[in-house]
Design a protein around this motif. Structure first.
Motif, PDB file in Angstrom:
ATOM      1  N   SER A  47      -2.853 -19.897  -6.404  1.00  0.00           N
ATOM      2  CA  SER A  47      -2.331 -21.286  -6.701  1.00  0.00           C
ATOM      3  C   SER A  47      -3.394 -22.081  -6.311  1.00  0.00           C
ATOM      4  O   SER A  47      -3.963 -23.364  -6.882  1.00  0.00           O
ATOM      5  CB  SER A  47      -1.006 -21.684  -6.458  1.00  0.00           C
ATOM      6  OG  SER A  47      -0.872 -22.870  -6.724  1.00  0.00           O
ATOM      7  N   ARG A  50      -6.426 -22.227  -8.644  1.00  0.00           N
ATOM      8  CA  ARG A  50      -6.221 -22.831  -9.794  1.00  0.00           C
ATOM      9  C   ARG A  50      -6.226 -24.313  -9.878  1.00  0.00           C
ATOM     10  O   ARG A  50      -6.591 -25.009 -10.480  1.00  0.00           O
ATOM     11  CB  ARG A  50      -4.729 -22.316 -10.301  1.00  0.00           C
ATOM     12  CG  ARG A  50      -4.904 -20.898 -10.928  1.00  0.00           C
ATOM     13  CD  ARG A  50      -3.510 -20.474 -11.807  1.00  0.00           C
ATOM     14  NE  ARG A  50      -2.523 -20.816 -10.858  1.00  0.00           N
ATOM     15  CZ  ARG A  50      -2.103 -19.632 -10.245  1.00  0.00           C
ATOM     16  NH1 ARG A  50      -2.547 -18.530 -10.064  1.00  0.00           N
ATOM     17  NH2 ARG A  50      -1.011 -19.919  -9.435  1.00  0.00           N
ATOM     18  N   SER A  51      -5.513 -24.726  -8.478  1.00  0.00           N
ATOM     19  CA  SER A  51      -5.233 -26.229  -8.311  1.00  0.00           C
ATOM     20  C   SER A  51      -6.868 -26.735  -8.372  1.00  0.00           C
ATOM     21  O   SER A  51      -7.027 -27.853  -8.870  1.00  0.00           O
ATOM     22  CB  SER A  51      -4.594 -26.574  -7.128  1.00  0.00           C
ATOM     23  OG  SER A  51      -4.472 -27.950  -6.969  1.00  0.00           O
ATOM     24  N   ASP A  52      -7.759 -26.248  -7.559  1.00  0.00           N
ATOM     25  CA  ASP A  52      -9.062 -26.785  -7.255  1.00  0.00           C
ATOM     26  C   ASP A  52      -9.794 -26.719  -8.863  1.00  0.00           C
ATOM     27  O   ASP A  52     -10.718 -27.998  -9.231  1.00  0.00           O
ATOM     28  CB  ASP A  52      -9.825 -26.084  -6.340  1.00  0.00           C
ATOM     29  CG  ASP A  52      -9.497 -26.051  -5.075  1.00  0.00           C
ATOM     30  OD1 ASP A  52      -8.891 -27.017  -4.550  1.00  0.00           O
ATOM     31  OD2 ASP A  52      -9.871 -25.281  -4.251  1.00  0.00           O
ATOM     32  N   LYS A  53      -9.664 -25.874  -9.503  1.00  0.00           N
ATOM     33  CA  LYS A  53     -10.351 -25.722 -11.024  1.00  0.00           C
ATOM     34  C   LYS A  53      -9.520 -26.773 -11.815  1.00  0.00           C
ATOM     35  O   LYS A  53     -10.202 -27.588 -12.552  1.00  0.00           O
ATOM     36  CB  LYS A  53     -10.106 -24.478 -11.519  1.00  0.00           C
ATOM     37  CG  LYS A  53     -11.223 -23.383 -10.835  1.00  0.00           C
ATOM     38  CD  LYS A  53     -10.862 -22.138 -11.684  1.00  0.00           C
ATOM     39  CE  LYS A  53     -11.863 -21.220 -11.157  1.00  0.00           C
ATOM     40  NZ  LYS A  53     -11.858 -19.789 -11.527  1.00  0.00           N
ATOM     41  N   ASN A  54      -8.191 -26.833 -11.711  1.00  0.00           N
ATOM     42  CA  ASN A  54      -7.771 -28.090 -12.531  1.00  0.00           C
ATOM     43  C   ASN A  54      -8.115 -29.451 -12.117  1.00  0.00           C
ATOM     44  O   ASN A  54      -8.415 -30.119 -12.951  1.00  0.00           O
ATOM     45  CB  ASN A  54      -6.201 -27.858 -12.496  1.00  0.00           C
ATOM     46  CG  ASN A  54      -5.537 -26.621 -13.149  1.00  0.00           C
ATOM     47  OD1 ASN A  54      -6.176 -26.189 -13.845  1.00  0.00           O
ATOM     48  ND2 ASN A  54      -4.516 -26.449 -12.751  1.00  0.00           N
ATOM     49  N   ALA A  55      -8.358 -29.545 -10.759  1.00  0.00           N
ATOM     50  CA  ALA A  55      -8.820 -30.783 -10.429  1.00  0.00           C
ATOM     51  C   ALA A  55     -10.311 -31.148 -10.821  1.00  0.00           C
ATOM     52  O   ALA A  55     -10.575 -32.202 -11.226  1.00  0.00           O
ATOM     53  CB  ALA A  55      -8.689 -30.913  -8.882  1.00  0.00           C
ATOM     54  N   ARG A  57     -11.745 -29.953 -13.730  1.00  0.00           N
ATOM     55  CA  ARG A  57     -11.753 -30.320 -14.952  1.00  0.00           C
ATOM     56  C   ARG A  57     -11.176 -31.793 -15.444  1.00  0.00           C
ATOM     57  O   ARG A  57     -11.639 -32.220 -16.005  1.00  0.00           O
ATOM     58  CB  ARG A  57     -10.816 -29.201 -15.853  1.00  0.00           C
ATOM     59  CG  ARG A  57     -11.573 -27.892 -16.094  1.00  0.00           C
ATOM     60  CD  ARG A  57     -10.893 -27.075 -16.990  1.00  0.00           C
ATOM     61  NE  ARG A  57      -9.440 -26.818 -16.752  1.00  0.00           N
ATOM     62  CZ  ARG A  57      -8.706 -26.030 -16.124  1.00  0.00           C
ATOM     63  NH1 ARG A  57      -9.343 -24.977 -15.472  1.00  0.00           N
ATOM     64  NH2 ARG A  57      -7.501 -25.994 -15.790  1.00  0.00           N
ATOM     65  N   SER A  58     -10.045 -32.079 -14.706  1.00  0.00           N
ATOM     66  CA  SER A  58      -9.523 -33.451 -14.950  1.00  0.00           C
ATOM     67  C   SER A  58     -10.620 -34.400 -14.460  1.00  0.00           C
ATOM     68  O   SER A  58     -10.923 -35.373 -15.112  1.00  0.00           O
ATOM     69  CB  SER A  58      -8.231 -33.418 -13.894  1.00  0.00           C
ATOM     70  OG  SER A  58      -7.886 -34.782 -14.077  1.00  0.00           O
ATOM     71  N   ARG A  61     -13.613 -34.456 -17.074  1.00  0.00           N
ATOM     72  CA  ARG A  61     -12.905 -35.169 -18.384  1.00  0.00           C
ATOM     73  C   ARG A  61     -12.875 -36.562 -18.242  1.00  0.00           C
ATOM     74  O   ARG A  61     -13.381 -37.345 -18.966  1.00  0.00           O
ATOM     75  CB  ARG A  61     -11.482 -34.657 -18.807  1.00  0.00           C
ATOM     76  CG  ARG A  61     -11.820 -33.432 -19.363  1.00  0.00           C
ATOM     77  CD  ARG A  61     -10.504 -32.870 -20.210  1.00  0.00           C
ATOM     78  NE  ARG A  61      -9.275 -33.413 -19.558  1.00  0.00           N
ATOM     79  CZ  ARG A  61      -8.578 -32.394 -18.988  1.00  0.00           C
ATOM     80  NH1 ARG A  61      -8.856 -31.403 -18.675  1.00  0.00           N
ATOM     81  NH2 ARG A  61      -7.536 -32.869 -18.204  1.00  0.00           N
ATOM     82  N   TYR A 105     -18.571 -23.081 -12.027  1.00  0.00           N
ATOM     83  CA  TYR A 105     -17.294 -23.186 -12.992  1.00  0.00           C
ATOM     84  C   TYR A 105     -17.723 -24.565 -13.702  1.00  0.00           C
ATOM     85  O   TYR A 105     -17.187 -24.680 -14.773  1.00  0.00           O
ATOM     86  CB  TYR A 105     -15.979 -23.162 -11.788  1.00  0.00           C
ATOM     87  CG  TYR A 105     -14.830 -23.653 -12.907  1.00  0.00           C
ATOM     88  CD1 TYR A 105     -14.550 -22.563 -13.664  1.00  0.00           C
ATOM     89  CD2 TYR A 105     -14.057 -24.604 -12.517  1.00  0.00           C
ATOM     90  CE1 TYR A 105     -13.252 -22.504 -14.291  1.00  0.00           C
ATOM     91  CE2 TYR A 105     -13.054 -24.952 -13.679  1.00  0.00           C
ATOM     92  CZ  TYR A 105     -12.648 -23.775 -14.285  1.00  0.00           C
ATOM     93  OH  TYR A 105     -11.555 -23.914 -15.240  1.00  0.00           O
ATOM     94  N   CYS A 113     -14.817 -29.535 -21.462  1.00  0.00           N
ATOM     95  CA  CYS A 113     -14.265 -30.799 -21.079  1.00  0.00           C
ATOM     96  C   CYS A 113     -14.940 -31.667 -21.767  1.00  0.00           C
ATOM     97  O   CYS A 113     -14.195 -32.893 -22.003  1.00  0.00           O
ATOM     98  CB  CYS A 113     -14.867 -30.927 -19.614  1.00  0.00           C
ATOM     99  SG  CYS A 113     -13.843 -29.861 -18.496  1.00  0.00           S
TER     100      CYS A 113
END
Length: 151
Positions: A47, A50-55, A57-58, A61, A105, A113
């Protein structure tokens, strides 16, 4: 670990997440590996990734959307936009310092993005999507360059 009693159940993770974290750290420090709830520990570590990758991408963007707005709405440029560009560049750079492998990544998800940022910029500005080019008008490196602002 503090003096709180640890329930003798395998569901500490579900009962009290923070206490489970403290207990797990204690077990690891004491090399008491047999008592670890490995499934939950693995889930948490996955998790985190995933959190690092989500951050990433956010942040990318938001940065790309503001660079597009900066380029295609020069009459609306503001200190707020400059601050947002600076802030999200900093967040990305700090992520790369903490986890250099995220730079790969970043290049991997850049195009995706950018496509989302185009749509977001169109929605936010009210400009037609066609105003924002399908191919990004600045390079992957320029996006992170603190001295770069599109004309």
């Amino acid at each position: 670990m503090n003096n709180q009693s640890v329930p003798k159940t395998n569901s500490l993770y579900a009962q009290d997440y923070h206490l489970w974290l403290e207990h797990t750290v204690d077990l690891l420090k004491n090399k008491n590996f047999l008592e670890l709830e490995l499934e939950n520990l693995i889930e948490e570590i996955e998790s985190m990734g995933r959190s690092d990758k989500n951050a990433l991408r956010s942040n990318l963007r938001v940065l790309l959307m503001h660079l597009l707005k900066y380029k295609f709405q020069p009459q609306n440029r503001s200190n707020s936009w400059l601050y947002t560009i600076y802030e999200h560049r900093q967040r990305l750079q700090e992520a790369f310092v903490d986890s250099p492998s995220l730079k790969y990544y970043y290049t991997e998800v850049f195009d995706s993005c950018y496509q989302h940022a185009r749509k977001e910029a169109s929605i936010e500005t009210g400009l037609p999507l066609s105003i924002f080019p399908k191919n990004y008008p600045f390079s992957i490196d320029e996006t992170l360059d603190s001295d770069f602002f599109p004309n």
